[in-house]
Design an enzyme around this catalytic site. Sequence first.
Site, short mmCIF file in Angstrom:
data_model
loop_
_atom_site.label_atom_id
_atom_site.label_comp_id
_atom_site.label_asym_id
_atom_site.label_seq_id
_atom_site.Cartn_x
_atom_site.Cartn_y
_atom_site.Cartn_z
N PRO A 167 34.29 -27.22 -25.41
CA PRO A 167 35.06 -28.16 -24.59
C PRO A 167 36.29 -28.63 -25.35
O PRO A 167 36.19 -29.01 -26.52
CB PRO A 167 34.07 -29.31 -24.35
N ALA A 203 39.75 -31.12 -24.72
CA ALA A 203 40.46 -32.04 -23.82
C ALA A 203 41.82 -31.47 -23.46
O ALA A 203 42.58 -31.04 -24.33
CB ALA A 203 40.62 -33.40 -24.48
N GLN A 240 30.98 -32.19 -20.03
CA GLN A 240 30.88 -33.09 -21.18
C GLN A 240 31.34 -34.50 -20.80
O GLN A 240 32.36 -34.68 -20.13
CB GLN A 240 31.75 -32.58 -22.34
N CYS A 257 34.46 -35.50 -30.94
CA CYS A 257 35.92 -35.63 -30.87
C CYS A 257 36.42 -36.60 -31.94
O CYS A 257 35.94 -37.73 -32.02
CB CYS A 257 36.34 -36.12 -29.49
N LYS A 314 27.16 -32.56 -28.74
CA LYS A 314 28.10 -31.97 -29.69
C LYS A 314 28.46 -33.01 -30.73
O LYS A 314 28.86 -34.13 -30.39
CB LYS A 314 29.36 -31.46 -28.99
N ASN A 316 30.15 -24.26 -34.83
CA ASN A 316 31.52 -24.37 -34.34
C ASN A 316 32.45 -24.70 -35.51
O ASN A 316 32.05 -25.37 -36.45
CB ASN A 316 31.56 -25.48 -33.26
N GLY A 317 33.69 -24.20 -35.43
CA GLY A 317 34.68 -24.53 -36.44
C GLY A 317 35.25 -23.32 -37.14
O GLY A 317 34.51 -22.59 -37.82
N ASP A 318 36.54 -23.06 -36.96
CA ASP A 318 37.27 -21.98 -37.64
C ASP A 318 36.73 -20.58 -37.36
O ASP A 318 36.84 -19.69 -38.20
CB ASP A 318 37.28 -22.22 -39.16
N GLY A 351 36.75 -22.61 -30.09
CA GLY A 351 37.63 -23.56 -29.44
C GLY A 351 39.09 -23.16 -29.55
O GLY A 351 39.60 -22.37 -28.76
#
Length: 331
Positions: A16, A18, A70, A100, A139, A200-202, A224
């Site tokens: 997700p 924004a 979400q 977030c 998350k 999640n991440g990179d 993402g």
Amino acid sequence: MRIGPYQLSNNVICAPMAGVTDYTFRELCRRFGAGLAVSEMMSSNPLVWQSEKSLNRMTHGDESGIRSVQIAGSDPDQMAEAAVFNVEHGAQIIDINMGCPAKKVNKKLAGSALLQYPDLVEKIVQAVVKAVSVPVTLKIRTGWDTDNRNGVHIARIAEDNGIQCLAVHGRTKACMYKGEAEYDTIRAIKQAVSIPVIANGDITSPQKARFVLDYTGADAIMIGRAAQGRPWIFREVVHYLTTGELLAAPDLQQVRDIMLEHVKGLHQLYGEVLGPRIARKHVGWYLAEHDAEGAFRSEFNGIEQQQPQLDALWTYFEQLAATNVKRPGNV
């Protein structure tokens, strides 16, 4: 990879984001192979639910695939009400945002700011899980700063109170999106709980996806920012995880067609005024590689109408193709 009663087609998920993962983008990512595409966060504040922006975010009825929505907030009762409201509007999974790091979200004690208050985390999770009959996911980040990585503690609270799947971004709240994601905490979380864990991440390439899955032992990976202007990354990652082979990147004509489809979808979703404005950032991402100097993107950002935007993009790609043909060595 299952979330409650839902069997995902694969373990590669669109995160997700924004202002990014609206209906149009989610559909595109799913078509390119994302096993799940989670909607951008919706505020738990009922005062904003009838705004045009919120109503656009609640467009779920015609979606293909599993509809995961979400929600963000800090008041347990409001979060429960928001969960019920979204289920009534088509959500099949409710995802709670505690990841977030944006200041405007954190100053309201929402998003990753909640990681500082495990007791409040527990109350929110309990309230939301109790309020709806659909699966509830969460998350988070690894903690609120590098000296306070309490992700394992939060994960255990989540599991003990009915969360059915947990996504973990490998940075703390304080890290924002700086530096590199770390996966040791995600690995420790996976070893500490029995519910599915999503890393999640990179994750920017098929090879990185394979590394993160192997290193953390996670059940799935979540992509993402790497999908911005590159929705076909899901197809590339799924193919590599399945076969060990790398797919060729889309050619110039394919990129053009994908981007034009995306822009037309944004025009349709947001209308004559807002559609062209929202299209600008997506076009910027698509063209970052091709328009390194930013000259065309600057020109494009001044276009206010839908058809002129589409015409400008078509002409740009025609010129780009002609330039590539004329380069030495090209035929």
